[in-house]
Motif scaffolding. Structure first.
Motif, PDB file in Angstrom:
ATOM      1  N   ASP A   1       0.798  -1.070  -0.065  1.00 49.85           N
ATOM      2  CA  ASP A   1       0.016   0.066  -0.047  1.00 49.85           C
ATOM      3  C   ASP A   1       0.875   1.347   0.145  1.00 49.85           C
ATOM      4  O   ASP A   1       2.037   0.908   0.365  1.00 49.85           O
ATOM      5  CB  ASP A   1      -0.982   0.138   1.311  1.00 49.85           C
ATOM      6  N   TYR A   2       0.253   2.449  -0.158  1.00 49.68           N
ATOM      7  CA  TYR A   2       0.979   3.565  -0.278  1.00 49.68           C
ATOM      8  C   TYR A   2       1.600   4.320   0.777  1.00 49.68           C
ATOM      9  O   TYR A   2       2.899   4.597   1.080  1.00 49.68           O
ATOM     10  CB  TYR A   2      -0.042   4.630  -0.809  1.00 49.68           C
ATOM     11  N   SER A   3       0.684   3.935   1.947  1.00 51.93           N
ATOM     12  CA  SER A   3       1.104   4.686   3.128  1.00 51.93           C
ATOM     13  C   SER A   3       2.190   3.834   4.066  1.00 51.93           C
ATOM     14  O   SER A   3       3.226   4.388   4.305  1.00 51.93           O
ATOM     15  CB  SER A   3       0.034   4.989   4.172  1.00 51.93           C
ATOM     16  N   LYS A   4       1.704   2.669   4.547  1.00 52.34           N
ATOM     17  CA  LYS A   4       2.389   1.974   5.722  1.00 52.34           C
ATOM     18  C   LYS A   4       3.685   1.263   4.918  1.00 52.34           C
ATOM     19  O   LYS A   4       4.785   1.444   5.198  1.00 52.34           O
ATOM     20  CB  LYS A   4       1.734   1.217   6.393  1.00 52.34           C
ATOM     21  N   ASP A   5       3.331   0.556   3.826  1.00 46.41           N
ATOM     22  CA  ASP A   5       4.341  -0.081   3.016  1.00 46.41           C
ATOM     23  C   ASP A   5       5.509   0.899   2.232  1.00 46.41           C
ATOM     24  O   ASP A   5       6.464   0.560   2.198  1.00 46.41           O
ATOM     25  CB  ASP A   5       3.697  -1.184   2.107  1.00 46.41           C
ATOM     26  N   GLY A   6       4.647   2.075   2.121  1.00 50.90           N
ATOM     27  CA  GLY A   6       5.657   3.151   1.380  1.00 50.90           C
ATOM     28  C   GLY A   6       6.619   3.591   2.430  1.00 50.90           C
ATOM     29  O   GLY A   6       7.653   3.813   2.157  1.00 50.90           O
ATOM     30  N   GLY A   7       6.219   3.611   3.952  1.00 53.05           N
ATOM     31  CA  GLY A   7       7.186   3.798   4.826  1.00 53.05           C
ATOM     32  C   GLY A   7       8.403   2.992   5.007  1.00 53.05           C
ATOM     33  O   GLY A   7       9.536   3.372   5.117  1.00 53.05           O
ATOM     34  N   GLU A   8       7.778   1.562   4.914  1.00 51.52           N
ATOM     35  CA  GLU A   8       9.101   0.567   5.162  1.00 51.52           C
ATOM     36  C   GLU A   8       9.914   0.724   3.575  1.00 51.52           C
ATOM     37  O   GLU A   8      11.225   0.391   3.791  1.00 51.52           O
ATOM     38  CB  GLU A   8       8.285  -0.929   4.817  1.00 51.52           C
ATOM     39  N   ALA A   9       9.165   0.954   2.625  1.00 52.23           N
ATOM     40  CA  ALA A   9      10.190   1.050   1.184  1.00 52.23           C
ATOM     41  C   ALA A   9      11.077   2.160   1.300  1.00 52.23           C
ATOM     42  O   ALA A   9      12.142   2.026   1.028  1.00 52.23           O
ATOM     43  CB  ALA A   9       9.272   1.202   0.133  1.00 52.23           C
ATOM     44  N   SER A  10      10.672   3.248   1.939  1.00 44.69           N
ATOM     45  CA  SER A  10      11.540   4.701   2.152  1.00 44.69           C
ATOM     46  C   SER A  10      12.606   4.440   2.958  1.00 44.69           C
ATOM     47  O   SER A  10      13.574   5.030   2.741  1.00 44.69           O
ATOM     48  CB  SER A  10      10.597   5.581   2.601  1.00 44.69           C
ATOM     49  N   ILE A  11      12.518   3.301   3.962  1.00 45.74           N
ATOM     50  CA  ILE A  11      13.844   3.074   4.751  1.00 45.74           C
ATOM     51  C   ILE A  11      14.597   1.810   4.289  1.00 45.74           C
ATOM     52  O   ILE A  11      15.536   1.340   4.706  1.00 45.74           O
ATOM     53  CB  ILE A  11      13.419   3.045   6.356  1.00 45.74           C
ATOM     54  N   SER A  12      13.886   0.992   3.336  1.00 45.55           N
ATOM     55  CA  SER A  12      14.572   0.066   2.683  1.00 45.55           C
ATOM     56  C   SER A  12      14.659   0.011   1.025  1.00 45.55           C
ATOM     57  O   SER A  12      13.751  -0.196   0.554  1.00 45.55           O
ATOM     58  CB  SER A  12      13.870  -1.368   3.197  1.00 45.55           C
ATOM     59  N   PRO A  13      15.595   0.577   0.700  1.00 46.14           N
ATOM     60  CA  PRO A  13      15.789   0.776  -0.960  1.00 46.14           C
ATOM     61  C   PRO A  13      15.313  -0.345  -1.859  1.00 46.14           C
ATOM     62  O   PRO A  13      14.833  -0.342  -2.987  1.00 46.14           O
ATOM     63  CB  PRO A  13      17.024   1.291  -1.142  1.00 46.14           C
ATOM     64  N   ASP A  14      15.579  -1.594  -1.282  1.00 45.15           N
ATOM     65  CA  ASP A  14      15.451  -2.896  -2.027  1.00 45.15           C
ATOM     66  C   ASP A  14      13.805  -3.023  -2.140  1.00 45.15           C
ATOM     67  O   ASP A  14      13.637  -3.602  -3.103  1.00 45.15           O
ATOM     68  CB  ASP A  14      15.948  -3.945  -1.314  1.00 45.15           C
ATOM     69  N   LEU A  15      13.046  -2.422  -1.552  1.00 48.69           N
ATOM     70  CA  LEU A  15      11.574  -2.736  -1.680  1.00 48.69           C
ATOM     71  C   LEU A  15      10.920  -1.663  -2.707  1.00 48.69           C
ATOM     72  O   LEU A  15       9.785  -1.676  -2.962  1.00 48.69           O
ATOM     73  CB  LEU A  15      10.977  -2.621  -0.402  1.00 48.69           C
ATOM     74  N   ALA A  16      11.785  -0.649  -3.158  1.00 45.31           N
ATOM     75  CA  ALA A  16      11.408   0.240  -3.934  1.00 45.31           C
ATOM     76  C   ALA A  16      10.556  -0.033  -4.891  1.00 45.31           C
ATOM     77  O   ALA A  16       9.652   0.419  -5.585  1.00 45.31           O
ATOM     78  CB  ALA A  16      12.556   1.650  -4.343  1.00 45.31           C
ATOM     79  N   GLU A  17      11.355  -0.646  -5.922  1.00 52.17           N
ATOM     80  CA  GLU A  17      10.687  -1.184  -7.324  1.00 52.17           C
ATOM     81  C   GLU A  17       9.362  -1.793  -7.057  1.00 52.17           C
ATOM     82  O   GLU A  17       8.454  -1.816  -7.872  1.00 52.17           O
ATOM     83  CB  GLU A  17      11.847  -2.101  -7.983  1.00 52.17           C
ATOM     84  N   ASP A  18       9.410  -2.941  -6.205  1.00 50.86           N
ATOM     85  CA  ASP A  18       7.843  -3.654  -5.880  1.00 50.86           C
ATOM     86  C   ASP A  18       7.101  -2.787  -5.404  1.00 50.86           C
ATOM     87  O   ASP A  18       5.726  -2.744  -5.988  1.00 50.86           O
ATOM     88  CB  ASP A  18       8.280  -4.720  -5.005  1.00 50.86           C
ATOM     89  N   TRP A  19       7.339  -1.852  -4.667  1.00 53.50           N
ATOM     90  CA  TRP A  19       6.492  -0.790  -4.004  1.00 53.50           C
ATOM     91  C   TRP A  19       5.722   0.014  -5.227  1.00 53.50           C
ATOM     92  O   TRP A  19       4.721   0.169  -5.367  1.00 53.50           O
ATOM     93  CB  TRP A  19       6.864   0.022  -3.033  1.00 53.50           C
ATOM     94  N   THR A  20       6.699   0.641  -6.127  1.00 52.72           N
ATOM     95  CA  THR A  20       6.312   1.402  -7.376  1.00 52.72           C
ATOM     96  C   THR A  20       5.366   0.483  -8.327  1.00 52.72           C
ATOM     97  O   THR A  20       4.256   1.090  -8.682  1.00 52.72           O
ATOM     98  CB  THR A  20       7.650   1.681  -8.357  1.00 52.72           C
TER      99      THR A  20
END
Length: 545
Positions: A470-489
């Motif tokens: 999701d945008y909010s909470k998982d976005g917070g996790e992706a913002s501190i763990s760059p490895d998740l950025a592509e999947d989050w996008t």
């Protein structure tokens, strides 16, 4: 026998007269007073702030606990479940408590929540007892903090304490204990000074270590604050004069080194990071700046304002202690502002410093401000008047109660394990937990957590099912763990218009099926011909054909 043991315990944590005098008021001869006060204020604070165990960050942490208790959960997107556990022992601790006590997870969470409030208020009493001599001042300090536990902290997206259990439920009381023990470590006179310093060092070490085990980032800021306080209170004149400046310069130099040597971020990650606007002071509105400036200005008046003439040596010692506390808060607050302004910038190629969120130090600043204002309120205005105390608690607590009901208008104020939830989204999540396969993968609106009526309730923790990010909470996790950025996008792209009127079932199927999605949750107004075995006034739960 029990009363004697209780009195001995409280006496052991109260400062001795050799360094920090005990209360001269005869009412404080009843040594159980701090425990009774804190216990009553714990129930008051929980009633005011409410309890929402699966909301916001509470849901992020609890998904990890559930995964430890039942490894068969969360087959898909497990990285978002495991991320909060990478640097914290919170989830293993809660899971261990469930195994040890044989109690259900909801009961353990409630106990931890109440215990964390109690520990925070008791640690606040310990800190207040080092800085104020009268019972009215100490009581006022702790009472105001109890009223303000849900107060937002500017520039951090944090509250003093959340209405649920997280790693900060442990780190916050540890931070206050570390500050209190710093005063014991710098005791200046009296026959018991050496023993007091040794006890302070042990308590400081244990507090910082426990905070680091639960929340390393907040522990690092607590460490910096206590080192600053030790420097401010040092008996060595040179260290006292130049130590704070040296610590501030060291923090700036460390930030500069980290930023200089950090590798440039990917374009995907930069898009994620820029969604966290509270990281970047240049993105703030005026009232957020005011939220940083006002506490520092008030503490400046306290630290360097006109002194009240001391009545005795004890008053002089506690007056010096509270001024040192205020000066420390000003120093760490100003330093964090400089670090954020210089290095947490949207135009930076690396977001290393922004990820560290240096303005989280303001949790300490706000805590000290609340204790100081509360002590002034109790000592100068409320004093011994019962009706004044009652009126102040009703007014201050009532304002925060209203604010909490505004934040969670569609949920039970106290989401206790035995109460049926009134939130329609939560009702749907619970239906999913019982009626869908454990390996199901769900898609929801990208920003479902901020949808009207949702109240920031986390799908994964309640439904115990996997979901796209999701945008909010998982976005917070992706913002501190760059490895998740592509999947989050990618998850944002396929879920952005999931419930939009113009989105057809064919479009939903074509975008979601390649990702392995088997179920979808749509808002009630969405148009669909999918098989939807559950619906209510807020949402419908549909199976992809």
């Amino acid at each position: 026998m029990e009363r004697q043991a209780l009195a001995t315990f409280v006496a052991s944590i109260e400062p001795r007269a050799v360094s920090y005098p005990a209360e001269r008021d005869t009412a404080l001869h009843h040594r159980a007073f701090p425990l009774l006060l804190v216990s009553a204020l714990t129930l008051f604070a929980a009633t005011v702030d409410g309890y929402h165990p699966y909301a916001e960050d509470g849901g992020l942490y609890l998904a990890g606990v559930e995964h430890l208790l039942n490894p068969s959960l969360y087959h898909h997107g497990s990285a978002y479940v495991l991320e909060p556990m990478r640097h914290s022992f919170f989830a293993p601790t809660i899971a261990g408590a469930v195994h040890l006590t044989h109690l259900p997870l909801p009961a353990v969470l409630l106990a931890v929540y109440l215990a964390s409030i109690w520990a925070t208020l008791f640690a606040a009493w310990m800190l207040a007892s080092r800085c104020w001599t009268t019972r009215a001042a100490r009581t006022g300090a702790v009472a105001l903090l109890a009223c303000w536990l849900s107060l937002p902290i500017a520039g951090t997206a944090l509250l003093f304490m959340d209405p649920y259990a997280t790693a900060r439920s442990f780190s916050t009381p540890c931070m206050l204990l570390a500050l209190a023990s710093s005063f014991d470590m710098t005791a200046r006179s009296g026959p018991g000074r050496k023993r007091l310093r040794q006890r302070g060092l042990v308590l400081w070490t244990v507090s910082i270590a426990l905070a680091a085990a639960m929340h390393p980032l907040m522990a690092a800021y607590a460490l910096g604050a206590t080192l600053m306080l030790l420097a401010v209170r040092s008996p060595n004149r040179t260290l006292k004069r130049y130590g704070p400046a040296a610590l501030a310069a060291s923090a700036l130099a460390l930030a500069a080194c980290l930023q200089s040597f950090a590798q440039p971020e990917s374009a995907d990650y930069l898009r994620v990071a820029l969604t966290r606007t509270y990281w970047y002071p240049t993105q703030w509105r005026w009232y957020e700046w005011f939220g940083l400036a006002a506490p520092l200005m008030i503490l400046t008046i306290i630290a360097w304002g006109k002194k009240v003439p001391p009545t005795n040596t004890h008053s002089t010692q506690t007056g010096d202690a509270r001024q040192a506390l205020a000066r420390m808060a000003i120093a760490v607050g100003a330093t964090s502002c400089l670090v954020a302004l210089l290095f947490a910038r949207t135009t930076s190629a690396s977001q290393w410093i922004a990820r560290l969120q240096p303005l989280r130090v303001f949790q300490i600043v706000y805590l000290i401000l609340a204790l100081t204002l509360g002590a002034q309120l109790g000592e100068r205005l409320l004093r011994r008047s019962t009706w004044r105390w009652a009126t102040a608690m009703v007014l201050l607590g009532g304002m925060m109660f209203f604010a909490e009901r505004t934040a969670f208008p569609n949920s039970n104020h106290l989401e206790l394990p035995w109460i049926t939830p009134q939130n329609r989204w939560v009702q749907a999540f619970l239906w999913i937990r019982v009626n869908t396969p454990a390996d199901a993968l769900f898609a929801l609106d990208a920003d479902y957590i901020n949808a009207q009526g949702e109240d920031a309730q986390c799908f994964r923790a309640i439904a115990q099912r996997s979901a796209l990010a999701d945008y909010s909470k998982d976005g917070g996790e992706a913002s501190i763990s760059p490895d998740l950025a592509e999947d989050w996008t990618r998850s944002q792209e396929v879920q952005q218009y999931l419930s939009a009127p113009a989105t057809s079932d064919a479009e939903r199927l074509s975008t979601l099926r390649p990702l392995g999605v088997s179920w979808v949750m749509l808002q009630a107004a969405a148009t669909t011909r999918l098989d939807c075995p559950y619906s209510n006034s807020a949402v419908k739960v549909c199976k992809l054909g």
